[in-house]
Write a protein that holds these residues in place. Sequence first.
Motif: not given
Lengths: 564, 149
Positions: A346-348, A350-351, A353-355, A357-359, A361-362, A387, A390, B15, B18, B21, B100, B123, B125
């Motif tokens: 749940s924590h590790d 997804r982080a 994946l967020r990175a 997707d996030g980067f 997107q950036i 995503r 996720a 993190n 994170d 972001l 998360s 997740v 962004f």
Amino acid sequence: MVVRDQVCATDAAELIEFSWLNATADIVIAVAFLALSAMLFQLARRRRDLAFKSVFLLFALFLLATSAAHWVVAFTPYLPYLQSAFWPKALAALLAVIAAIALYKQLPHALAMPSRMALSDLNTKLQMENEQQRRTESTLKQAYAELEKNVAHRTAELSEANARLQQEIIEHWRAEQALRQSQARFSGILDSAMDAIITVDDEECVLLFNMAAERVFRCERSTAIGKPLSRFIPRSEANPEHIRVFAHEGNSSETAPQSVMLAGRRSDGLQLQLEASVAQLSEQGKRYYTVIVRDVTERLRVEQALQHSELMLRKLNEELEKHVFERTAALTATIRELESFSYSVSHDLRAPLRAVDGFAQILLQEHAAELNIEGRRLLDKISHNARKMAQLIDGLLQFSRLGRAEASYARVNMTHLAQTVAQEVKTQESNSSLQIEIGGLPTIHGDAAMLRQVWVNLLTNAAKFSAKRSKPEIQVCGNEYAGEAIYMVRDNGAGFDAAYAEKLFGVFQRLHRADEFPGVGVGLAIVKRVIERHGGRVWAEGAPDAGAAFYFSIRLPESAQIDN
Amino acid sequence: MADLTDIEVLLVEDNPDDAELILRALEKSDLTHKLHHVDDGAKALDFMFGSGVYAMRYAAPLPRVVLLDLKLPKVDGLEVLRRLKSDSRTRRVPIVVLTSSNEPSDIGFSYDFGTNSYIVKPVDFAELTAIVSAVGAYWLAHNQIPSTA
């Protein structure tokens, strides 16, 4: 008495006076004599039993006649009474003579008659005698009564003694019968006894040998009688306490015999393990010993085997318990690991994946100018997959959380629950023409939150797969059958190939492409898991493009079956 | 780095990706000028109580909001939350858990310890940006805070 000669006529006055006195005296005499006469008559008349009645009557007549003479003299004082008084006087004289004669004649008789005194004495004596007699009679009567009583008593005693005697005779007869029967029974018992019974004399010679003894020692009675006991129970080290010692020390016929273990020997030489008790009996100065023997060879063998298997069982049980303990510990550890695993997921997971997707997107937003179309498409793919992953993780988490969650069971109104969920699904659904029809559903015992998830997943699923229809329809119904509540959710959507019906309920199993119908493939897996936790089953029916029907059953509690 | 005695947002996030972001999302809403980032629970507590490396912040004004991750090195997020909410100096500071985890137990404990809000980091962004800027705007622009006591 007439005294006429006393009258002297000296002068007239004197004469008259003298005449009156004579007359008065005569009258008195006359009256008195008349009265006496009357009384005598009366006596004679009244007393019928009067003795010498004739004498009395003669005297009465005499007195009457004398009285008459005096009457005459009294009333004729001036007459020379010779003439007037002669007849009465003569009659009186005559009667006097007759009376005197009669009296004379009767005198001896009269003298012989007892006097009143004598009679009274006699009477008293008689009365005394009578009394005496009465007393004697009474005494006699009493004595007689006493005697009768004694006789009755003795008679009763005698008859009682007689009855007793008869009873004794009967009892004696019965005792004899009983003795005979008991003897018969005794020998019957002896032979029907399960235990071997052997009686020996002082010399340990066998006198009695029952059928069980024949069986135990494999020896005929006829052979055994007269043989020494040591032939069956040898004097050996196994039998340190021999019969007599045992009998002497341990037992007499009065005390309950204690049993001892002895080693015996069969006539074919086989060793026996015996449980024996000995009773000693003295009769006419001779001593007898009765040995009651039970063959416990087999029992001991079985007991030993049993003990052995019990021991084995205990050992096995202990091992098993140890195993269970170890397994439980291991399982607990595994569950804990799994929990921490899903927490990590749940924590590790997804982080990153967020990175990603996030980067991506950036990059797309801030460096778009430096990228060509292909570059942007690839970055889109990266984002999309991040995503997607996720979503998969979320589905997996939801599924694993369901397995760990504690279920709290209560009465659940399934009709109400399905209606509430249907309302939510309809509001979320873009196709406003969606129809959800819900019939009356059986009420069950279950975890309301979990069952709600079942309805959410099934109805969402049905809505999703029928969304492309012009008139999407979902039908929900339920019934009770054979102790189960069975529910059905049917749609008129895309359906599925019945050959893959089993795969529907697996985690991440999908029968359609994601671009056709979105989803991660845990919805039905969750349904299956919840229903199975409620002791039920899930299954599905369908055909491609012909809609699908999903079923689930939940076992009804005993009481609920009656309620419904 | 901004003046440490004049911080409006404390971001507790181990993190770095994170954190970056989130910072970018806040930048878009122009909310980063008075933000400070720490990467473990111990530093977060030091910052709030003006101790350790943050001794210079002793008696300095507290931030208007703390964005707190739960899974942190040294002192974990729930413990940081508990200590901040049980201390009279810091209990009035609004804390937004930004994590998360959507574990029911994490959500439950956070509220038990007095969090003011609980937000699951998405997740996606775009979603994250939207949420973070909304949170920033809400707590910094609209929310009224009591005078620190």
